[in-house]
Design an enzyme around this catalytic site. Structure first.
Site, PDB file in Angstrom:
ATOM      1  N   ASN A 142       0.828  -1.321  -0.159  1.00  0.00           N
ATOM      2  CA  ASN A 142       0.076  -0.131   0.007  1.00  0.00           C
ATOM      3  C   ASN A 142       0.961   1.196   0.127  1.00  0.00           C
ATOM      4  O   ASN A 142       0.370   2.287  -0.645  1.00  0.00           O
ATOM      5  CB  ASN A 142      -1.042  -0.077   1.335  1.00  0.00           C
ATOM      6  CG  ASN A 142      -0.499  -0.285   2.440  1.00  0.00           C
ATOM      7  OD1 ASN A 142       0.809  -0.581   2.809  1.00  0.00           O
ATOM      8  ND2 ASN A 142      -1.154   0.041   3.498  1.00  0.00           N
ATOM      9  N   GLU A 236       3.521  -5.495  12.399  1.00  0.00           N
ATOM     10  CA  GLU A 236       2.514  -4.386  12.128  1.00  0.00           C
ATOM     11  C   GLU A 236       1.417  -4.988  10.997  1.00  0.00           C
ATOM     12  O   GLU A 236       1.576  -5.131   9.858  1.00  0.00           O
ATOM     13  CB  GLU A 236       3.297  -3.090  11.657  1.00  0.00           C
ATOM     14  CG  GLU A 236       4.394  -2.390  12.291  1.00  0.00           C
ATOM     15  CD  GLU A 236       4.066  -1.882  13.494  1.00  0.00           C
ATOM     16  OE1 GLU A 236       2.651  -1.439  13.671  1.00  0.00           O
ATOM     17  OE2 GLU A 236       4.874  -1.606  14.558  1.00  0.00           O
ATOM     18  N   CYS A 270      -3.358   0.742   6.740  1.00  0.00           N
ATOM     19  CA  CYS A 270      -3.627  -0.274   8.000  1.00  0.00           C
ATOM     20  C   CYS A 270      -4.524   0.410   8.894  1.00  0.00           C
ATOM     21  O   CYS A 270      -5.536  -0.237   9.495  1.00  0.00           O
ATOM     22  CB  CYS A 270      -2.629  -0.672   8.432  1.00  0.00           C
ATOM     23  SG  CYS A 270      -1.255   0.564   8.895  1.00  0.00           S
TER      24      CYS A 270
HETATM   25  P1  NDP Z   1       0.486  -9.655   3.071  1.00  0.00           P
HETATM   26  O1  NDP Z   1       0.446 -10.465   4.205  1.00  0.00           O
HETATM   27  O2  NDP Z   1      -0.023 -10.578   1.922  1.00  0.00           O
HETATM   28  O3  NDP Z   1       1.998  -9.611   2.644  1.00  0.00           O
HETATM   29  C1  NDP Z   1       3.023  -8.743   3.124  1.00  0.00           C
HETATM   30  C2  NDP Z   1       4.326  -8.901   2.759  1.00  0.00           C
HETATM   31  O4  NDP Z   1       4.753 -10.284   3.401  1.00  0.00           O
HETATM   32  C3  NDP Z   1       4.696  -9.103   1.242  1.00  0.00           C
HETATM   33  O5  NDP Z   1       5.777  -8.491   0.711  1.00  0.00           O
HETATM   34  C4  NDP Z   1       4.290 -10.533   0.864  1.00  0.00           C
HETATM   35  O6  NDP Z   1       4.964 -11.088  -0.240  1.00  0.00           O
HETATM   36  C5  NDP Z   1       5.228 -11.060   2.115  1.00  0.00           C
HETATM   37  N1  NDP Z   1       4.973 -12.531   2.477  1.00  0.00           N
HETATM   38  C6  NDP Z   1       3.940 -13.310   2.056  1.00  0.00           C
HETATM   39  N2  NDP Z   1       3.960 -14.515   2.614  1.00  0.00           N
HETATM   40  C7  NDP Z   1       5.261 -14.469   3.407  1.00  0.00           C
HETATM   41  C8  NDP Z   1       5.712 -15.518   4.260  1.00  0.00           C
HETATM   42  N3  NDP Z   1       5.338 -16.779   4.407  1.00  0.00           N
HETATM   43  N4  NDP Z   1       6.957 -15.068   4.886  1.00  0.00           N
HETATM   44  C9  NDP Z   1       7.418 -13.971   4.892  1.00  0.00           C
HETATM   45  N5  NDP Z   1       6.774 -13.020   3.934  1.00  0.00           N
HETATM   46  C10 NDP Z   1       5.763 -13.264   3.258  1.00  0.00           C
HETATM   47  O7  NDP Z   1      -0.075  -8.164   3.178  1.00  0.00           O
HETATM   48  P2  NDP Z   1      -0.601  -7.551   1.947  1.00  0.00           P
HETATM   49  O8  NDP Z   1       0.535  -7.167   1.049  1.00  0.00           O
HETATM   50  O9  NDP Z   1      -1.877  -8.061   1.557  1.00  0.00           O
HETATM   51  O10 NDP Z   1      -0.661  -6.012   2.487  1.00  0.00           O
HETATM   52  C11 NDP Z   1      -1.975  -5.728   3.186  1.00  0.00           C
HETATM   53  C12 NDP Z   1      -1.846  -6.035   4.572  1.00  0.00           C
HETATM   54  O11 NDP Z   1      -0.806  -5.001   5.200  1.00  0.00           O
HETATM   55  C13 NDP Z   1      -3.165  -5.508   5.430  1.00  0.00           C
HETATM   56  O12 NDP Z   1      -3.786  -6.325   6.322  1.00  0.00           O
HETATM   57  C14 NDP Z   1      -2.976  -4.147   6.018  1.00  0.00           C
HETATM   58  O13 NDP Z   1      -3.686  -3.692   7.254  1.00  0.00           O
HETATM   59  C15 NDP Z   1      -1.642  -4.455   6.303  1.00  0.00           C
HETATM   60  N6  NDP Z   1      -0.702  -3.336   6.500  1.00  0.00           N
HETATM   61  C16 NDP Z   1      -0.171  -3.178   8.067  1.00  0.00           C
HETATM   62  C17 NDP Z   1       0.447  -1.865   8.431  1.00  0.00           C
HETATM   63  C18 NDP Z   1       0.592  -1.556   9.819  1.00  0.00           C
HETATM   64  O14 NDP Z   1       1.510  -0.781   9.992  1.00  0.00           O
HETATM   65  N7  NDP Z   1       0.075  -2.150  10.686  1.00  0.00           N
HETATM   66  C19 NDP Z   1       0.583  -0.898   7.411  1.00  0.00           C
HETATM   67  C20 NDP Z   1       0.269  -1.197   5.917  1.00  0.00           C
HETATM   68  C21 NDP Z   1      -0.282  -2.425   5.780  1.00  0.00           C
HETATM   69  P3  NDP Z   1       4.224 -11.046  -1.441  1.00  0.00           P
HETATM   70  O15 NDP Z   1       3.422  -9.711  -1.728  1.00  0.00           O
HETATM   71  O16 NDP Z   1       5.031 -10.943  -2.666  1.00  0.00           O
HETATM   72  O17 NDP Z   1       3.169 -12.096  -1.206  1.00  0.00           O
END
Ligand code: NDP
Length: 505
Positions: A142, A236, A270
């Site tokens: 995001n 987070e 988020c």
């Molecule tokens: P995901 O959990 O799907 O992915 C986050 C990251 O983790 C991506 O780089 C993803 O790679 C990677 N990933 C996926 N599987 C694994 C694994 N098994 N081990 C390690 N890394 C992995 O989140 P989204 O990208 O869909 O983002 C949206 C989410 O992020 C929402 O729930 C939002 O609320 C949260 N968020 C939280 C924030 C906070 O500060 N609390 C801020 C911004 C967002 P890939 O994309 O290549 O699958």
């Protein structure tokens, strides 16, 4: 979904699906080689000290500012954010750099601590901050530049080397960050490892500290993997942030603020406002004003034009989640006052106001992460607080009232990591405040002054003699009856707090 055998990842524009870039899908072996190289480079980076490291971070800041127009283009190409939102990410990262470059020497300085009592008086005591050698930063799609910056900057300033794994959906801005680091000629302590989930998992398997931002589901998997290796992690995660509008609120301000707090970045924040509870006396009026604001928003892709307010969702899967939440709500009796459907182009979904919703519906219970604002009428403050807390999440909340003291009182009843009164999203811009989620929204915090950089350091306790080495003479081998009795009486005299116990044999 990416095929794990694929060598390259196509990055597509959410506006029209065209390929805007291509990045490597790094395999686990490549990740472990990259982390080994970071580990070799880290000691020299640590030995530069905070002032020496700040020189490089400030050069990176200048590079970001010199390239901000192009970086805005890259950001928009992979996210389809409005220019007004894309243009915030570079200054935000620069602000984080300025803050930690200026304050790191003080935040990381050895702390001389006082003796806790006579037993430790003969020693000089200090707490020393030593970085984790390699920090893995894993980020979602995001905020492709701001989120990496938020965690990479304090980790580098702490003296760690960093392996950054951006989302496969929006990796291009992170690649630019690495390009900037290389172009300024900085030491090789930052690597961007593009790829899918398995690349992220390989990062978790190799680093010494994991800073993860993403969904609660993936966060749990990361926490399990980190626990297996006994490495610490900061998480987070997702949110379902409530807003409470009290009857004495400035309704125009609340409507404008909540439209922005719910729809900024097309709701893909988020701590976006995802549910609004309004006291009954002002419910109708508030809903009318909110709907008017949301109806007036312009949606689309504006390149450098600053012409639109709301962009697209990151991909089709995210758009489908938003559509499902709206469809399920309507099927269960909710009404759509504006918006409510995909626009038909790219992955855009219309900014939406939903009413007649309740806590049985997915649009109120699950994280939507899209441009929807469900509004619920409540009898009073108590009902608002009860419903606001009725969630597995606990990231942030907002309270809207003219009575600031009452707003703060209500904030203390909410189970969330941050409360904004008469504003939304603001807490993240205050770098001296901690940002973190309670309950299923995360573990630990980022930012928050000194703690935001010390989290990337291991604490080392150091003792040194103040004068002649008495302790050794009294405590070390060989034990002897006479000396043993003297020591135990002396210790008793030190710890007892009344005369009787102090001198009783
Ligand atoms: P995901 O959990 O799907 O992915 C986050 C990251 O983790 C991506 O780089 C993803 O790679 C990677 N990933 C996926 N599987 C694994 C694994 N098994 N081990 C390690 N890394 C992995 O989140 P989204 O990208 O869909 O983002 C949206 C989410 O992020 C929402 O729930 C939002 O609320 C949260 N968020 C939280 C924030 C906070 O500060 N609390 C801020 C911004 C967002 P890939 O994309 O290549 O699958």
């Amino acid at each position: 979904m990416l095929d794990s055998g694929q060598d390259l990842i196509d990055v597509r524009s959410p506006a029209d699906g065209r390929v805007v870039g291509r990045v490597p899908n790094e395999r686990p072996e490549a990740v472990s080689d990259a982390v080994a190289a970071l580990r070799r480079a880290q000691p020299a980076w640590e030995s530069l000290g905070p002032k020496g490291r700040a020189v490089w971070l400030r050069k990176l800041r200048d590079w970001l500012l010199d390239n901000d127009i192009r970086l805005g283009d890259v950001l928009q190409s992979e996210t389809c954010k409005p220019r007004a939102e894309a243009a915030l990410e570079v200054p935000f990262v620069c602000d984080v750099i300025n803050y930690y470059a200026k304050n790191a020497p003080a935040f990381l300085a050895d702390e001389k601590v006082r003796a806790s009592g006579p037993m430790s008086l003969p020693k000089r005591l200090s707490t020393v901050y030593r970085p984790y050698p390699v920090v893995g930063v894993i980020t979602p799609w995001n905020f492709p530049l701001a989120l990496p910056g938020l965690d990479v900057v304090p980790a580098l300033m702490a003296g760690a080397a960093v392996a950054l794994k951006p989302s496969e959906v929006t990796p291009l801005s992170a690649v630019e960050l690495a390009r900037g680091w290389a172009e300024i000629g900085a030491p090789p302590v930052l690597r961007v490892l593009t790829g899918a989930g398995q690349t992220g998992a390989a990062v978790v398997d190799a680093v010494d500290y994991v800073q993860f931002t993403g969904s609660t589901r993936t966060g749990r998997a990361v926490a399990r993997a980190a626990a297996d290796r006994l490495v610490p992690c900061g998480l987070e995660l997702g949110g379902k942030d409530p807003a409470i509008v009290l009857a004495d609120a400035d309704l125009d301000q609340a409507a404008a603020g909540l439209a922005w707090g719910g729809l900024f970045n097309a709701g893909q924040v988020c701590f976006s406002v995802e549910r609004v509870y309004v006291e009954a006396p002002v419910y109708d009026e508030f809903v009318a004003r909110l709907t008017k604001v949301v109806e007036s928003l312009r949606q689309g892709a504006d390149d450098r034009g600053y012409r639109v307010d709301v962009g697209a969702l990151a991909n089709q899967a995210q758009r489908d989640i938003v559509e499902r939440h709206v469809t399920e709500a309507v099927r269960a009796g909710a009404r759509v006052l504006t918006g409510g459907k995909p626009t038909g182009a790219g992955t855009f979904f219309e900014p939406t106001v939903l009413v007649d919703v309740d806590h049985t519906m997915s649009c109120v219970r699950e994280e939507t992460f899209g441009p929807t604002i469900p509004v619920i009428k409540v009898a009073d403050e108590d009902e608002a607080v009860r419903l606001a807390n009725d969630t597995e999440y606990g990231l942030s909340a907002t309270v809207w009232t003219r009575d600031l003291a009452r707003g703060e009182r209500i904030g203390r009843r909410l189970d969330v990591g941050a409360v904004n009164i008469n504003d939304a999203l603001f807490n993240l811009f205050a770098l001296t405040l901690p940002h973190g989620g309670w309950k299923s929204s995360g573990i630990g915090t980022r930012l928050g002054g000194a703690r935001g950089i010390r989290k990337y350091a291991r604490v080392q306790a150091v003792t040194a003699p103040r004068g002649p080495q008495l302790q050794g003479k009294l405590l070390w081998y060989p034990y002897r009856a006479g000396r043993g009795r003297i020591v135990s009486r002396a210790l008793r005299a030190i710890v007892a707090r009344d005369l009787l116990r102090r001198f009783r044999r």
